[in-house]
Every structure is written in structure tokens, then in C-alpha cells.
Motif scaffolding. Structure first.
Motif, PDB file in Angstrom:
ATOM      1  N   PHE A   4      74.331  76.734   9.909  1.00 26.60           N
ATOM      2  CA  PHE A   4      74.579  76.077   8.678  1.00 26.60           C
ATOM      3  C   PHE A   4      75.412  76.530   7.473  1.00 26.60           C
ATOM      4  CE2 PHE A   4      70.231  75.495  10.495  1.00 26.60           C
ATOM      5  CZ  PHE A   4      70.335  73.976  10.515  1.00 26.60           C
ATOM      6  N   TYR A   5      76.272  75.511   7.027  1.00 28.87           N
ATOM      7  CA  TYR A   5      77.304  75.891   6.014  1.00 28.87           C
ATOM      8  C   TYR A   5      76.950  75.550   4.799  1.00 28.87           C
ATOM      9  CZ  TYR A   5      80.654  76.566   9.885  1.00 28.87           C
ATOM     10  OH  TYR A   5      81.205  77.347  10.949  1.00 28.87           O
ATOM     11  N   PRO A   6      77.392  76.181   3.721  1.00 25.00           N
ATOM     12  CA  PRO A   6      76.817  76.148   2.329  1.00 25.00           C
ATOM     13  C   PRO A   6      77.456  74.710   1.742  1.00 25.00           C
ATOM     14  CG  PRO A   6      78.591  77.817   2.309  1.00 25.00           C
ATOM     15  CD  PRO A   6      77.895  77.466   3.709  1.00 25.00           C
ATOM     16  N   ALA A   7      76.823  74.247   0.924  1.00 28.60           N
ATOM     17  CA  ALA A   7      77.637  73.236   0.309  1.00 28.60           C
ATOM     18  C   ALA A   7      79.000  73.398  -0.325  1.00 28.60           C
ATOM     19  CB  ALA A   7      76.677  72.520  -0.836  1.00 28.60           C
ATOM     20  N   ALA A   8      80.094  72.371  -0.118  1.00 26.28           N
ATOM     21  CA  ALA A   8      81.420  72.657  -0.703  1.00 26.28           C
ATOM     22  C   ALA A   8      81.306  72.745  -1.956  1.00 26.28           C
ATOM     23  CB  ALA A   8      82.166  71.153  -0.332  1.00 26.28           C
ATOM     24  N   TRP A  84      79.061  56.399  -9.318  1.00 26.59           N
ATOM     25  CA  TRP A  84      80.014  56.482  -8.091  1.00 26.59           C
ATOM     26  C   TRP A  84      79.293  57.140  -7.212  1.00 26.59           C
ATOM     27  CZ3 TRP A  84      84.754  60.431  -8.274  1.00 26.59           C
ATOM     28  CH2 TRP A  84      85.587  60.325  -7.487  1.00 26.59           C
ATOM     29  N   ALA A  85      78.880  56.247  -5.964  1.00 29.84           N
ATOM     30  CA  ALA A  85      77.890  56.871  -5.042  1.00 29.84           C
ATOM     31  C   ALA A  85      78.595  58.001  -4.211  1.00 29.84           C
ATOM     32  CB  ALA A  85      77.738  55.605  -4.313  1.00 29.84           C
ATOM     33  N   SER A  86      79.730  57.943  -3.838  1.00 33.55           N
ATOM     34  CA  SER A  86      80.238  58.959  -2.921  1.00 33.55           C
ATOM     35  C   SER A  86      80.508  60.165  -3.497  1.00 33.55           C
ATOM     36  CB  SER A  86      81.552  58.307  -2.429  1.00 33.55           C
ATOM     37  OG  SER A  86      82.624  58.335  -3.389  1.00 33.55           O
ATOM     38  N   ARG A  87      81.024  60.403  -4.892  1.00 34.90           N
ATOM     39  CA  ARG A  87      80.830  61.624  -5.472  1.00 34.90           C
ATOM     40  C   ARG A  87      79.416  62.080  -5.817  1.00 34.90           C
ATOM     41  NH1 ARG A  87      84.681  64.754  -5.005  1.00 34.90           N
ATOM     42  NH2 ARG A  87      86.216  64.111  -6.508  1.00 34.90           N
ATOM     43  N   THR A  88      78.665  61.337  -6.218  1.00 34.02           N
ATOM     44  CA  THR A  88      77.292  61.915  -6.266  1.00 34.02           C
ATOM     45  C   THR A  88      76.776  62.493  -4.958  1.00 34.02           C
ATOM     46  OG1 THR A  88      76.728  60.066  -8.045  1.00 34.02           O
ATOM     47  CG2 THR A  88      74.795  60.994  -7.109  1.00 34.02           C
ATOM     48  N   GLN A  90      78.319  63.725  -2.926  1.00 33.38           N
ATOM     49  CA  GLN A  90      78.876  65.215  -2.784  1.00 33.38           C
ATOM     50  C   GLN A  90      78.499  66.297  -3.482  1.00 33.38           C
ATOM     51  OE1 GLN A  90      83.071  63.891  -2.982  1.00 33.38           O
ATOM     52  NE2 GLN A  90      83.668  64.674  -0.900  1.00 33.38           N
ATOM     53  N   LEU A  91      78.184  66.096  -4.753  1.00 29.21           N
ATOM     54  CA  LEU A  91      77.739  66.653  -5.679  1.00 29.21           C
ATOM     55  C   LEU A  91      76.228  67.094  -5.877  1.00 29.21           C
ATOM     56  CD1 LEU A  91      79.660  65.689  -8.884  1.00 29.21           C
ATOM     57  CD2 LEU A  91      80.108  67.745  -7.213  1.00 29.21           C
ATOM     58  N   GLN A  92      75.516  66.014  -5.248  1.00 28.10           N
ATOM     59  CA  GLN A  92      74.094  66.313  -5.446  1.00 28.10           C
ATOM     60  C   GLN A  92      73.384  66.168  -3.834  1.00 28.10           C
ATOM     61  OE1 GLN A  92      74.178  66.110  -9.642  1.00 28.10           O
ATOM     62  NE2 GLN A  92      72.687  66.718  -8.263  1.00 28.10           N
ATOM     63  N   GLY A  93      73.925  65.152  -3.099  1.00 29.79           N
ATOM     64  CA  GLY A  93      73.307  64.960  -1.717  1.00 29.79           C
ATOM     65  C   GLY A  93      73.286  63.633  -1.296  1.00 29.79           C
ATOM     66  N   ALA A  94      72.988  63.314   0.154  1.00 27.88           N
ATOM     67  CA  ALA A  94      73.014  62.088   0.451  1.00 27.88           C
ATOM     68  C   ALA A  94      71.919  61.335   0.333  1.00 27.88           C
ATOM     69  CB  ALA A  94      73.350  62.134   1.752  1.00 27.88           C
ATOM     70  N   HIS A  95      70.861  62.330  -0.157  1.00 27.95           N
ATOM     71  CA  HIS A  95      69.535  61.411  -0.694  1.00 27.95           C
ATOM     72  C   HIS A  95      69.133  62.247  -2.003  1.00 27.95           C
ATOM     73  CE1 HIS A  95      69.506  60.463   3.706  1.00 27.95           C
ATOM     74  NE2 HIS A  95      68.807  59.463   3.198  1.00 27.95           N
ATOM     75  N   GLY A 129      64.818  62.700  10.962  1.00 24.34           N
ATOM     76  CA  GLY A 129      65.866  63.310  10.216  1.00 24.34           C
ATOM     77  C   GLY A 129      65.657  61.965   9.066  1.00 24.34           C
ATOM     78  N   GLY A 130      64.714  61.452   8.808  1.00 20.93           N
ATOM     79  CA  GLY A 130      64.967  60.156   7.709  1.00 20.93           C
ATOM     80  C   GLY A 130      64.551  60.814   6.389  1.00 20.93           C
ATOM     81  N   ARG A 131      65.115  60.514   5.384  1.00 18.08           N
ATOM     82  CA  ARG A 131      64.842  60.851   3.841  1.00 18.08           C
ATOM     83  C   ARG A 131      64.791  59.692   3.115  1.00 18.08           C
ATOM     84  NH1 ARG A 131      66.845  66.839   3.275  1.00 18.08           N
ATOM     85  NH2 ARG A 131      67.787  66.922   5.359  1.00 18.08           N
ATOM     86  N   VAL A 132      64.523  59.809   1.697  1.00 11.88           N
ATOM     87  CA  VAL A 132      64.436  58.646   0.833  1.00 11.88           C
ATOM     88  C   VAL A 132      65.123  58.683  -0.284  1.00 11.88           C
ATOM     89  CG1 VAL A 132      61.772  57.997   1.602  1.00 11.88           C
ATOM     90  CG2 VAL A 132      62.486  59.887  -0.443  1.00 11.88           C
ATOM     91  N   HIS A 133      65.519  57.715  -0.785  1.00  7.41           N
ATOM     92  CA  HIS A 133      66.426  57.293  -1.977  1.00  7.41           C
ATOM     93  C   HIS A 133      67.925  57.911  -1.615  1.00  7.41           C
ATOM     94  CE1 HIS A 133      62.604  57.077  -4.146  1.00  7.41           C
ATOM     95  NE2 HIS A 133      62.402  58.233  -4.218  1.00  7.41           N
ATOM     96  N   ASP A 134      68.478  56.948  -0.813  1.00  3.18           N
ATOM     97  CA  ASP A 134      69.780  57.348  -0.188  1.00  3.18           C
ATOM     98  C   ASP A 134      71.080  56.839  -0.681  1.00  3.18           C
ATOM     99  OD1 ASP A 134      71.332  55.453   1.950  1.00  3.18           O
ATOM    100  OD2 ASP A 134      69.478  54.656   1.498  1.00  3.18           O
ATOM    101  N   LEU A 135      71.967  57.454  -0.670  1.00  2.00           N
ATOM    102  CA  LEU A 135      73.364  57.066  -0.984  1.00  2.00           C
ATOM    103  C   LEU A 135      74.304  57.113   0.031  1.00  2.00           C
ATOM    104  CD1 LEU A 135      73.659  59.699  -4.078  1.00  2.00           C
ATOM    105  CD2 LEU A 135      73.763  57.153  -4.428  1.00  2.00           C
ATOM    106  N   LEU A 136      73.769  56.938   1.377  1.00  2.00           N
ATOM    107  CA  LEU A 136      74.489  57.008   2.484  1.00  2.00           C
ATOM    108  C   LEU A 136      75.087  55.576   2.769  1.00  2.00           C
ATOM    109  CD1 LEU A 136      72.628  58.921   5.208  1.00  2.00           C
ATOM    110  CD2 LEU A 136      74.926  59.456   4.393  1.00  2.00           C
TER     111      LEU A 136
END
Length: 290
Positions: A4-8, A84-88, A90-95, A129-136
Motif C-alpha cells: 500500500f502506497y501513501p496518498a500523493a 471540482w469532483a476530480s481534485r476533491t 485526489q485531495l480527500q478520497g474517491a468517497h 469494495g463498495g463505499r458510500v458518497h462517491d466522486l468516482l
């Protein structure tokens, strides 16, 4: 063994990613120090827009049970600034969940809302692998439906959002990638996007603190709780699993906002690597000075 790699993107102490959790927890906990100023009913398969002053809280509520909502946000005074969904992602998470922030697009790049409470925060990661409130994923739309089925079908989140924002002078071009509230999603072993049945129950909610004056819009997804197939050989009309959503807007007691101020955009003063033109170097400069 999987490595597992750390967040960018990592938070430095005091940066906008270094969230003051105590402040937002205080906002969430002090429900006796807030006043309900507006309550909105959003019927099935429709869209609704509303405004939220900075420093207020708004809550999206599953009024009658499981239902997905597609959420957009803009700066009320300048809709060129929007979520901005894509930057969010990256910065916060896909969910996203409590303490995560929704970020605006360039060149503004600042948190425009922070999640203060999430009744589904304990859902975690399910067996698929499902999670809620997604930005995917993004909103369903009539164009991809035509692409997949060859048919015109008007019940889509993109269309609902388009209609909802027209009274505010915005158009289809202003609708953007969404936060899928209450939606359960993930990536399968083929790295393909999947959607599962919404786990929300009657009374579940996702709550936000408005960091700036916001225009928001939501679509009660025509797919309802996503428990039936929408495309492919098993597709059926999901009308039977569609339910309304509720929006609650609260004014927060001023005492809770002590020390808070609206986030500022980064003060980047560069010119993207381009030299600043000098008037004296322009071929018409000497002519103009005669």
C-alpha cells in the motif's frame, strides 16, 4: 502481499488539508444552537436548487428510505467557481465523509463546503469494495442513454440539474461532475465502475458546512436506490424504487463561528511560464507616442 502506497497529496501543518476537526465537530454537535431556516421537499425524478449563506449548515435527508442524490455546488456570486469532483477525489478520497472538504475548480481552488456529519459514516467498505458518497462516477444523462440504448429517455440527473438551475441564469453547460450522495460504488477486479443498492434508510443524512455563499442543486436520481438494473439485458424501469429527498438549511449561532473565516484561494502570482508583454516592445508603441 499487496503493498500500500501513501496518498500523493499530504497535508502540511496549517494547510487547508489540515482540517480543524474540533471546530466542525462543535458545529455538528451543537444542534441546539442552530435554527432551521428552510426545509425543501425534492420529489422523485426531479431537481431542486437552493442557496446557502456562508457559515450556515445544510443537510440532505433520505426522507422515506434509500434514494441516491446527485449534488452540484457553485459560488453563488460567481458560478465559474464550482465544485471540482476530480481534485476533491485526489485531495480527500474517491468517497467522502465527515471532515472531508469539497474543493472548487481552478483558478479558485479552495474548500467551498466541509462535511460535518454523516449518518452512514460507519458503512465503511463492504465485501465487494463498495463505499458510500462517491466522486468516482458522474450523473446519468440522456446522451449516454441514447448511446447505450438508441432511445430518448428524459429522466436523468443531468436533465434534472439543468432544469433546476435555469431560474438562476445557468444552463446545461454549468452542470458539472457530481457528488453522488448515498450512492454505494467502487471499482471491480477489471477496474470498472460498479454501483450497488443504496444502503440509506429513512432519516439518514449527509450534512455540510458552507464555507462560502453557495448555490446548490440536487437531482433525486431517476434510478432511485439503484437496486434494479438500468442498462443491459436485465434493465427495467426503476420507478418503483424512487423516493424523495429532503433539504434542511440551518443558521448556526454566531458563537460557534468564532475564529472561522471564509477560505481564500491560493495567491499564485505567476504567469504560467509566459513572459509579461511590455508595451514599449510593441511595434505600434512608437507610433502611439508621436
Amino acid at each position: 502481499m499487496t503493498k500500500f502506497y501513501p496518498a500523493a497529496y499530504q497535508a502540511n501543518k496549517g494547510s487547508a488539508l489540515d482540517v480543524n476537526r474540533d471546530f466542525y465537530q462543535k458545529i455538528a454537535d451543537a444542534t441546539d444552537k442552530r435554527e432551521l431556516v428552510q426545509s425543501i421537499h425534492v420529489p422523485i425524478r426531479t431537481g431542486q436548487a437552493w442557496t446557502v449563506p456562508a457559515g450556515h449548515v445544510f443537510r440532505i435527508v433520505a426522507k422515506e428510505g434509500a434514494q441516491v442524490g446527485d449534488l452540484n455546488m457553485w459560488n453563488l456570486h460567481n458560478p465559474r467557481e464550482r465544485m471540482w469532483a476530480s481534485r476533491t477525489r485526489q485531495l480527500q478520497g474517491a468517497h467522502v465523509s465527515t471532515y472531508d472538504r469539497l474543493w472548487s475548480n481552478l483558478p479558485f481552488l479552495r474548500p467551498i463546503a466541509t462535511i460535518t456529519a454523516d449518518s452512514l459514516a460507519d458503512y465503511g467498505v463492504d465485501e465487494h469494495g463498495g463505499r458510500v458518497h462517491d466522486l468516482l462516477g458522474t450523473r446519468c444523462d440522456p446522451y449516454v442513454n441514447k448511446l447505450l440504448t438508441g432511445e430518448d429517455f428524459d429522466f436523468h440527473c443531468h436533465s434534472n440539474l439543468t432544469r433546476a438551475i435555469m431560474p438562476y441564469g445557468l444552463t446545461e453547460f454549468d452542470v458539472h461532475d457530481v457528488l453522488n450522495v448515498f450512492q454505494c460504488t467502487g471499482l471491480n477486479s477489471d477496474d470498472m465502475y460498479f454501483m450497488k443498492a443504496c444502503p440509506a434508510k429513512k432519516g439518514d443524512y449527509l450534512e455540510f458546512f458552507a464555507e462560502i455563499d453557495l448555490l446548490c442543486a440536487i437531482s433525486t436520481c431517476p434510478g432511485g436506490d439503484l437496486s434494479v438494473h438500468l442498462w443491459g439485458p436485465e434493465a427495467e424501469d426503476p420507478l418503483k424504487v424512487c423516493r424523495p429527498l429532503g433539504i434542511e438549511i440551518y443558521k448556526v449561532n454566531e458563537s460557534l463561528l468564532e475564529g472561522w473565516e471564509q477560505p481564500k484561494s491560493p495567491d499564485y502570482k505567476g504567469n504560467h511560464g509566459m513572459p509579461f508583454p511590455r508595451w514599449e516592445d510593441h511595434p505600434d508603441a512608437k507610433k502611439a507616442c508621436r
